[in-house]
Design an enzyme around this catalytic site. Structure first.
Site, PDB file in Angstrom:
ATOM      1  N   LYS A 236     -20.059   9.453   4.416  1.00  0.00           N
ATOM      2  CA  LYS A 236     -21.174   9.104   5.309  1.00  0.00           C
ATOM      3  C   LYS A 236     -21.135   9.983   6.563  1.00  0.00           C
ATOM      4  O   LYS A 236     -22.179  10.372   7.091  1.00  0.00           O
ATOM      5  CB  LYS A 236     -21.115   7.636   5.716  1.00  0.00           C
ATOM      6  CG  LYS A 236     -21.808   6.612   4.900  1.00  0.00           C
ATOM      7  CD  LYS A 236     -22.005   6.590   3.449  1.00  0.00           C
ATOM      8  CE  LYS A 236     -21.967   7.520   2.389  1.00  0.00           C
ATOM      9  NZ  LYS A 236     -21.307   7.134   1.142  1.00  0.00           N
TER      10      LYS A 236
ATOM     11  N   ASP B   9     -12.500  -2.576  -7.968  1.00  0.00           N
ATOM     12  CA  ASP B   9     -12.837  -1.663  -9.072  1.00  0.00           C
ATOM     13  C   ASP B   9     -12.066  -1.997 -10.348  1.00  0.00           C
ATOM     14  O   ASP B   9     -12.631  -1.956 -11.449  1.00  0.00           O
ATOM     15  CB  ASP B   9     -12.497  -0.208  -8.691  1.00  0.00           C
ATOM     16  CG  ASP B   9     -13.480   0.384  -7.713  1.00  0.00           C
ATOM     17  OD1 ASP B   9     -14.375  -0.347  -7.234  1.00  0.00           O
ATOM     18  OD2 ASP B   9     -13.351   1.588  -7.403  1.00  0.00           O
TER      19      ASP B   9
ATOM     20  N   ALA C  63     -24.786  12.883 -11.915  1.00  0.00           N
ATOM     21  CA  ALA C  63     -25.697  12.629 -10.785  1.00  0.00           C
ATOM     22  C   ALA C  63     -25.836  11.140 -10.533  1.00  0.00           C
ATOM     23  O   ALA C  63     -26.929  10.607 -10.394  1.00  0.00           O
ATOM     24  CB  ALA C  63     -27.051  13.275 -11.040  1.00  0.00           C
TER      25      ALA C  63
ATOM     26  N   HIS D 202     -43.798  -4.514  14.440  1.00  0.00           N
ATOM     27  CA  HIS D 202     -44.547  -3.259  14.371  1.00  0.00           C
ATOM     28  C   HIS D 202     -44.181  -2.404  15.571  1.00  0.00           C
ATOM     29  O   HIS D 202     -44.106  -2.921  16.680  1.00  0.00           O
ATOM     30  CB  HIS D 202     -46.049  -3.552  14.387  1.00  0.00           C
ATOM     31  CG  HIS D 202     -46.874  -2.302  14.417  1.00  0.00           C
ATOM     32  ND1 HIS D 202     -47.065  -1.527  13.292  1.00  0.00           N
ATOM     33  CD2 HIS D 202     -47.527  -1.680  15.436  1.00  0.00           C
ATOM     34  CE1 HIS D 202     -47.815  -0.490  13.618  1.00  0.00           C
ATOM     35  NE2 HIS D 202     -48.104  -0.547  14.903  1.00  0.00           N
TER      36      HIS D 202
ATOM     37  N   LEU E  75      -3.923   2.554   4.668  1.00  0.00           N
ATOM     38  CA  LEU E  75      -4.724   1.344   4.516  1.00  0.00           C
ATOM     39  C   LEU E  75      -6.210   1.711   4.524  1.00  0.00           C
ATOM     40  O   LEU E  75      -6.624   2.653   5.199  1.00  0.00           O
ATOM     41  CB  LEU E  75      -4.435   0.375   5.656  1.00  0.00           C
ATOM     42  CG  LEU E  75      -3.190  -0.507   5.486  1.00  0.00           C
ATOM     43  CD1 LEU E  75      -2.959  -1.309   6.757  1.00  0.00           C
ATOM     44  CD2 LEU E  75      -3.311  -1.439   4.283  1.00  0.00           C
TER      45      LEU E  75
ATOM     46  N   GLY F 274     -17.886   9.735 -13.043  1.00  0.00           N
ATOM     47  CA  GLY F 274     -17.285   8.402 -13.174  1.00  0.00           C
ATOM     48  C   GLY F 274     -15.820   8.378 -12.775  1.00  0.00           C
ATOM     49  O   GLY F 274     -15.206   9.423 -12.512  1.00  0.00           O
TER      50      GLY F 274
ATOM     51  N   GLU G 255       0.862  -1.200   0.000  1.00  0.00           N
ATOM     52  CA  GLU G 255       0.000   0.000   0.000  1.00  0.00           C
ATOM     53  C   GLU G 255       0.890   1.239   0.000  1.00  0.00           C
ATOM     54  O   GLU G 255       1.779   1.360   0.834  1.00  0.00           O
ATOM     55  CB  GLU G 255      -0.940  -0.023   1.212  1.00  0.00           C
ATOM     56  CG  GLU G 255      -1.771   1.233   1.386  1.00  0.00           C
ATOM     57  CD  GLU G 255      -2.606   1.606   0.159  1.00  0.00           C
ATOM     58  OE1 GLU G 255      -3.452   0.811  -0.270  1.00  0.00           O
ATOM     59  OE2 GLU G 255      -2.386   2.713  -0.394  1.00  0.00           O
TER      60      GLU G 255
ATOM     61  N   CYS H 239     -12.257   3.967  -0.185  1.00  0.00           N
ATOM     62  CA  CYS H 239     -13.452   3.780   0.652  1.00  0.00           C
ATOM     63  C   CYS H 239     -13.285   4.402   2.031  1.00  0.00           C
ATOM     64  O   CYS H 239     -14.063   5.242   2.451  1.00  0.00           O
ATOM     65  CB  CYS H 239     -13.745   2.278   0.757  1.00  0.00           C
ATOM     66  SG  CYS H 239     -14.901   1.865   2.058  1.00  0.00           S
TER      67      CYS H 239
END
Ligand code: NAI
Length: 464
Positions: A50, A310, A179, A443, A37, A268, A33, A41
């Site tokens: 997030k 990827d 988008a 519920h 690490l 992209g 790497e 992501c």
């Protein structure tokens, strides 16, 4: 020369997960790497975005709903710099977590850029390491600009998600090009932090790979909160000055001029295949530029060299890469793992409300001339969603008419990313819509909408 059983090039969610599984299976494993690490992501992708989306959610909640909820606050101000710094701490924590997992599993981390050498070897800096069993390529992808129309990423006026994640303040005006998941998530974030956002998508609707009904809910929600959504829009020309970018955009037969302090490219990603010694090692690329792999074994055109994540082809999603990592580690260890079902990889965009899906869209069912029944249930009719002011969205189930199989499922909801897995498990195990409904849903929960949408596809909905 150091020897390992397996050398993995790239420590993102595909590579580091592959390393953990390989080590669990008793293989002497190294990961190469060059940066932190966790890859894109953990460091400049899924995780920090997030964190920022959580800040955006809090900003909206406090500014627009607090009073109605009986929570009285004074003037609400937002500070992107503070949110950004928090997102960095979250990303760093996750990267440290990956480092800890390497140590725990006795995996060697080789710091530097790995390149292939003849005879199943990997060069890192001045050192050459031998892989006795296999090399795994997991080098991932990077953002790309569109230089053809003058939109080269200059990291100041024309930025990518890499730079957006480190801005000290939200730009006053922001044009986002593309988008898909990246563009739609950043539109949500910067709108909440006060930027005037224009979201520009070339295809006829935003989130074009999702079901048209899901796209419509998000477009409507975005417009309601002041995001200008231009779909079916072509950027004809871009003029980049030091403090602003002027875009000429053709949409709906009209040409619009948009001035923005910054342009965020989200059209992209390109895969990292250059300078790796692929040609000499016999690793070929396909016509799209991805590494050519046998989809059953993920072996490349060079024996003993595998490729995951990827760089091995779409969908470019962390969870697809991690699964490939586990799969390859098991193959290298001589196991026979179940085939990866590439048609059952969930897709999630973490905008508000979230969009999650599995399987086919209704448009795809039509194209394939499948016979199906659609069941829908809106959150406006769900008690839990009403209680938490989260009534935007729906669950849509596309049921095969003859056998009742789940052809596709689409959830647009505040917690769609968590809800989709019930349907992912069901579809993976070939449960019918009837079998999903057999399970009693607690519920009051948002998940009751899944059961109701199943019932609706059979003409038996209860609460609408
Ligand atoms: P994408 O390929 O998903 O979306 C790019 C969008 O840009 C497409 O809708 C495309 O039609 C549009 N586009 C392309 N050229 C354009 C132009 N000249 N003008 C206007 N629009 C144009 O790529 P994105 O969003 O950059 O994400 C890259 C990869 O990372 C994808 O595979 C995506 O799924 C993944 N990702 C996943 C996330 C998630 O799962 N939540 C979050 C972020 C990225």
């Amino acid at each position: 020369m150091a020897q390992f059983d397996v050398i993995i090039i790239g420590g993102g969610p595909a590579g580091y997960v592959c390393a953990i599984r390989a080590a669990q299976l008793g293989l002497a494993t190294a990961v190469v790497e060059k940066d932190k690490l966790g890859g894109v992501c953990v460091n400049i992708g899924c995780i920090p975005t997030k964190a920022l989306l959580h800040s955006a959610h809090a900003a909206r909640l406090i500014a627009h709903e607090a009073k109605d909820l009986g929570v009285l606050v004074g003037d609400v101000k937002t500070d992107y710099g503070v949110a950004m710094k928090r997102s960095r701490r979250v990303a760093d924590q996750n990267s440290k977590g990956a480092e800890f997992l390497m140590k725990k599993n006795k995996i060697t981390v080789l710091k530097g850029t790995g390149t292939l050498e003849a005879g199943r070897k990997v060069k890192v800096g001045a050192d050459v390491h031998e892989a006795k069993k296999a090399i795994v390529i997991a080098t991932g992808s990077r953002v790309k600009g569109i230089p053809q129309i003058g939109l080269e990423i200059d990291k100041v006026s024309v930025i990518s998600s890499d730079e957006a994640l480190f801005l000290e303040q939200a730009p006053k005006t922001l044009a986002i090009i593309g988008a898909g998941a990246v563009g739609s998530e950043f539109a949500d974030i910067f709108n909440a932090f006060g930027s005037k956002v224009t979201l520009i998508e070339a295809l006829p609707r935003i989130l074009p790979i999702e079901d048209a009904e899901s796209s419509d809910v998000i477009a409507k929600s975005y417009r309601k909160r002041g995001i200008e959504v231009l779909a079916g829009a072509k950027v004809k020309k871009a003029t980049v000055a030091k403090d602003k970018v002027t875009l000429e955009v053709e949409a709906g037969g009209e040409t619009k001029t948009i001035d923005a302090e910054k342009v965020l490219m989200a059209a992209g990603r390109a895969v990292n295949t250059e300078g790796m010694g692929f040609k000499e090692a016999g690793v070929q690329l396909d016509e799209r530029g991805f590494v050519k792999v046998d989809l059953k074994t993920l072996e490349t055109t060079a024996k003993g060299i595998y490729c995951i994540g990827d760089v091995a082809g779409p969908p470019m999603l962390a969870h697809k890469g991690s699964r490939e990592g586990i799969h390859v580690a098991e193959i290298i260890a001589g196991h026979h793992p179940a085939a990866i079902k590439y048609d059952n990889v969930p897709s999630v965009t973490y905008c508000s409300p979230e969009v999650a899906s599995i399987g086919l869209t209704e448009e795809q069912c039509k194209e394939r001339k499948l016979e199906y029944q659609v069941g829908r249930f809106p959150f406006s009719a769900n008690g839990r969603a009403r209680a938490s002011n989260e009534t935007e969205g729906f669950v849509k189930i596309i049921r095969g008419k003859k056998y009742g199989e789940i052809l596709g499922a689409h959830v647009v909801a505040s917690h769609a990313s968590e809800m989709i897995h019930e349907l992912v498990v069901a579809r993976e195990n070939e449960f019918t819509v009837e079998e999903v409904d057999l399970a009693i849903h607690a519920h009051p929960t948002l998940s009751e909408a899944v059961a109701e949408a199943c019932l609706d596809s059979m003409g038996r909905v209860l609460h609408t």
